[in-house]
Design an enzyme around this catalytic site. Sequence first.
Site, PDB file in Angstrom:
ATOM      1  N   SER A 102       0.694  -1.378   0.183  1.00  0.00           N
ATOM      2  CA  SER A 102      -0.298  -0.096   0.220  1.00  0.00           C
ATOM      3  C   SER A 102       0.614   1.572  -0.557  1.00  0.00           C
ATOM      4  O   SER A 102       1.839   1.496   0.529  1.00  0.00           O
ATOM      5  CB  SER A 102      -1.009   0.328   1.142  1.00  0.00           C
ATOM      6  OG  SER A 102      -1.957  -1.108   0.919  1.00  0.00           O
TER       7      SER A 102
HETATM    8  N1  SAH Z   1      -0.941  -4.155   3.798  1.00  0.00           N
HETATM    9  C1  SAH Z   1      -0.446  -4.575   3.004  1.00  0.00           C
HETATM   10  C2  SAH Z   1      -1.163  -4.736   1.169  1.00  0.00           C
HETATM   11  C3  SAH Z   1      -1.389  -5.959   0.719  1.00  0.00           C
HETATM   12  S1  SAH Z   1      -2.140  -6.010  -0.562  1.00  0.00           S
HETATM   13  C4  SAH Z   1       0.414  -4.241   2.386  1.00  0.00           C
HETATM   14  O1  SAH Z   1       1.166  -2.962   2.606  1.00  0.00           O
HETATM   15  O2  SAH Z   1       1.523  -4.956   1.265  1.00  0.00           O
HETATM   16  C5  SAH Z   1      -4.098  -6.813   0.387  1.00  0.00           C
HETATM   17  C6  SAH Z   1      -3.782  -7.628   0.116  1.00  0.00           C
HETATM   18  O3  SAH Z   1      -4.721  -8.740   0.953  1.00  0.00           O
HETATM   19  C7  SAH Z   1      -3.301  -8.956  -0.213  1.00  0.00           C
HETATM   20  O4  SAH Z   1      -1.507  -9.917  -0.201  1.00  0.00           O
HETATM   21  C8  SAH Z   1      -3.990  -9.884  -1.136  1.00  0.00           C
HETATM   22  O5  SAH Z   1      -3.684 -11.100  -0.945  1.00  0.00           O
HETATM   23  C9  SAH Z   1      -5.064  -9.987   0.339  1.00  0.00           C
HETATM   24  N2  SAH Z   1      -6.262 -10.763   0.797  1.00  0.00           N
HETATM   25  C10 SAH Z   1      -7.550 -10.726   0.199  1.00  0.00           C
HETATM   26  N3  SAH Z   1      -8.066 -11.057  -0.208  1.00  0.00           N
HETATM   27  C11 SAH Z   1      -7.708 -11.504   1.294  1.00  0.00           C
HETATM   28  C12 SAH Z   1      -8.319 -12.685   2.214  1.00  0.00           C
HETATM   29  N4  SAH Z   1      -9.688 -13.462   2.236  1.00  0.00           N
HETATM   30  N5  SAH Z   1      -7.773 -13.006   3.920  1.00  0.00           N
HETATM   31  C13 SAH Z   1      -6.550 -13.014   3.635  1.00  0.00           C
HETATM   32  N6  SAH Z   1      -5.386 -12.058   2.692  1.00  0.00           N
HETATM   33  C14 SAH Z   1      -6.434 -11.454   1.835  1.00  0.00           C
END
Ligand code: SAH
Length: 219
Positions: free
Chosen positions: A61
């Site tokens: 993000s």
């Molecule tokens: N906080 C992270 C955001 C990554 S993007 C950062 O800053 O790096 C959001 C993430 O949510 C992705 O890696 C995606 O695979 C994950 N995601 C999507 N649906 C999900 C679910 N049901 N349970 C767990 N993770 C999930």
Amino acid sequence: MDLYTLQRKELVVSLEKLGIKDINVLNAILKVKRENFVKEEFKKYSYENIALPINSNQTISQPFTVAFMTEQLAVSPGEKILEIGTGSGYQTAILSEMGAEVYSIERIKELSEEAEMKLFSSGYRVRLKNDDGTMGWQEYSPFDKIIVTAGSPKIPKILLSQLKTGGRMVIPVGSESVQELTVVKKSIDEKTSLPVFKAKKFREFKFVPLIGKEGWQLI
Ligand code: SAH
């Protein structure tokens, strides 16, 4: 002072200008090395205020988004926090740096394993799980705070049930293309003793989709 340290300071100044006030959030951003959570080829952009690609078609993000969400979560040291969407592990590191006890779930195994390595080698002691986070983490519930870092069509009910009374959840809710950052506070109705949820909506963001039983379905 190395270049990254200098850029990290500049990023904090720009986040302050964008309206981030929580000193604990700003201090955590000053300490966590975002370059350690970014892919080799994008390291030079680590302190630009932008989201960057990580593996499995996901993103780390934008720093402003992390700062804004963490500020809305109002983190205090020692709180038990559940994060859904570990991704790169950067947000996880920020929460841990703020003294929270962090539990984080990621649905993509490769990302969960990679984040585990990065977090542990950077000295963050957190608990990670590769699973569908829309089901929460019953074993360690209830949580003081819950943060969802992927966009959801609705607020997963199980997550609400795993929140402590007085707790708060931050979650982007909306369509697949744009979501409103929603902050939900849980209290108790004194007459009925039933939980009451009050939601407040903030500005719009664009997140990758929350995919799971209580999120978007994979077709
Ligand atoms: N906080 C992270 C955001 C990554 S993007 C950062 O800053 O790096 C959001 C993430 O949510 C992705 O890696 C995606 O695979 C994950 N995601 C999507 N649906 C999900 C679910 N049901 N349970 C767990 N993770 C999930």
